[in-house]
Design a protein around this motif. Structure first.
Motif, PDB file in Angstrom:
ATOM      1  N   SER A 269       0.793  -1.254  -0.160  1.00 58.59           N
ATOM      2  CA  SER A 269      -0.002   0.055  -0.004  1.00 58.59           C
ATOM      3  C   SER A 269       0.883   1.320  -0.230  1.00 58.59           C
ATOM      4  O   SER A 269       1.697   1.393   0.726  1.00 58.59           O
TER       5      SER A 269
ATOM      6  N   TYR B  30      -0.808   4.460  -0.086  1.00 57.55           N
ATOM      7  CA  TYR B  30      -1.935   5.400   0.534  1.00 57.55           C
ATOM      8  C   TYR B  30      -1.151   6.168   1.864  1.00 57.55           C
ATOM      9  O   TYR B  30      -1.323   7.261   2.052  1.00 57.55           O
ATOM     10  N   HIS B  31      -0.804   5.424   2.763  1.00 57.39           N
ATOM     11  CA  HIS B  31      -0.141   5.912   4.043  1.00 57.39           C
ATOM     12  C   HIS B  31       1.183   4.975   4.325  1.00 57.39           C
ATOM     13  O   HIS B  31       1.295   4.048   4.151  1.00 57.39           O
ATOM     14  N   TYR B  32       2.132   5.905   4.445  1.00 60.16           N
ATOM     15  CA  TYR B  32       3.553   5.141   4.526  1.00 60.16           C
ATOM     16  C   TYR B  32       4.348   5.907   5.581  1.00 60.16           C
ATOM     17  O   TYR B  32       4.295   7.196   5.724  1.00 60.16           O
TER      18      TYR B  32
ATOM     19  N   TYR C  80       0.806   1.489   8.932  1.00 62.20           N
ATOM     20  CA  TYR C  80       1.355   2.141   7.420  1.00 62.20           C
ATOM     21  C   TYR C  80       2.418   1.398   6.757  1.00 62.20           C
ATOM     22  O   TYR C  80       3.289   0.643   7.811  1.00 62.20           O
TER      23      TYR C  80
END
Length: 280
Positions: free
Chosen positions: A135, A137-139, A164
Motif C-alpha cells: 500500500s 496510501y499511507h506510509y 502504515y
C-alpha cells in the motif's frame, strides 16, 4: 512565522539538489541548470560530485560540506548567501538531508532570512515504495535502524503496531541480521527488498520476510526494505498458547530447546522470552 515565496523573492537561495541514485540520466534539466548557475556547490564528497559535473560539462566551484566539517562549512555558506550568492547542496546520491546530515544548515539558512528551495529528483525510498506492491496510501519513512541488534529490536518494538507501510534503508552486510530481527519483532509480514535501484543489477524481491531471508545472503548493493504495516486482524501473541504448543511438540518426541525454537518461529515471538516463561 516565516513565509517564503520562492519565485518572487530576490533573496539569496540555498538549493537542495538531488543527485542520481544509480542511473546518471536521473538528473532533471532544472537540477542541471541550478548546478550551472549557482556560485558554489556544497558537496558531501567533492570527488564523487566532480565526476557527476564532468559528465554534464559543469564547471561550478565545489566546496566540502559534510557531517564532520559542518562547524566550518556552514558559516562559509552563510557568508556566501549574505554576499548575494546562491548555493546548491548535494549528497552522494538522492536527496540531501534524507538519511543524511544537513538539517543544521537548512535551519541556519532559514534563521538568517534566506530562501531554502528543494528541487525534484531521484529518491530511493519512493522508487522502492511505488514498485513494492504494498500500500502507498499511507506510509512511514524510517531510514536506517541502529547497527546493534538490541537497539534495532527496541526501535522495531516502538513501531510494530503502526498500520502504515514502512520504508527502511539498509546496508548489504547487515541485511540478514536486520530481517531476522524484523521477523522476530514484527512477525512474518509481506515485504519487498529493493536493491541497486536504477542500476543495471536492479532487483525487487517480493514475499514474506522468511522468503526474502532465504536469498538475502546473496544480495549485494544499496538496499531499501519496504515492510507491510500492522494489520488489526493479526493474531495477538498468547504465551499460554505458545507454552501449550511447546508441550505438544515435546510429547511428540522433540527436544525442549528445539520445540521452543520452532514455536517461537511459528508464532513470531522472542525465543528467549518463551524459554524463560516455559521454565518458570
Amino acid at each position: 512565522m516565516i513565509r517564503q515565496k520562492s519565485f518572487e523573492s530576490n533573496t539569496s537561495t540555498l538549493y537542495l539538489v538531488p543527485t542520481p541514485i544509480g542511473n546518471l540520466q536521473e538528473m532533471t534539466p532544472r537540477a542541471l541548470d541550478i548546478l550551472k548557475e549557482v556560485s558554489v556547490i556544497a558537496a558531501e564528497d567533492t570527488r564523487n560530485t566532480k565526476k557527476l559535473l564532468m559528465a554534464y560539462g559543469i564547471d561550478t566551484m565545489l566546496m566540502s560540506h559534510h557531517e564532520h566539517n559542518q562547524q566550518v562549512s556552514i558559516p562559509k555558506i552563510i557568508e556566501r548567501l549574505e554576499n548575494g550568492e546562491d548555493v546548491a547542496v548535494v549528497s552522494d546520491a538522492g536527496y540531501p538531508l534524507v538519511s543524511d546530515p544537513g538539517q543544521k544548515l537548512v535551519q541556519e539558512t532559514i534563521s538568517h532570512g534566506f530562501n531554502v528551495v528543494s528541487v525534484s529528483g531521484a529518491n530511493a525510498a519512493m522508487n522502492a515504495l511505488v514498485a513494492s506492491g504494498l500500500s502507498c496510501y499511507h506510509y512511514l519513512f524510517y531510514g536506517f535502524l541502529d547497527n546493534k541488534s538490541s537497539k534495532r529490536k527496541k526501535q522495531l518494538e516502538e513501531i510494530k503496531t503502526i498500520p502504515y507501510t514502512t520504508i527502511f534503508y539498509e546496508a548489504p552486510h547487515r541485511i540478514e541480521d536486520t530481517l531476522q530481527d524484523m521477523l522476530e519483532v514484527l512477525g512474518n509480514r509481506q515485504m519487498c527488498l529493493a536493491r541497486e535501484l536504477t542500476k543495471v543489477h536492479e532487483e525487487y524481491i517480493r514475499g514474506t520476510i522468511e522468503e526474502v531471508l532465504e536469498v538475502a545472503a546473496t544480495c549485494k548493493g544499496e538496499m531499501v526494505i519496504v515492510m507491510d504495516g500492522f494489520k488489526q486482524d493479526e493474531v495477538v501473541f498468547d504465551m499460554y498458547t505458545a507454552i501449550t504448543k511447546v508441550d505438544e511438540y515435546i510429547e511428540s518426541g522433540m527436544r525442549t530447546k528445539e520445540a521452543i525454537g520452532l514455536v517461537a518461529k511459528e508464532m513470531a515471538c522472542k525465543k528467549n522470552e518463551l524459554y524463560e516463561a516455559y521454565h518458570k
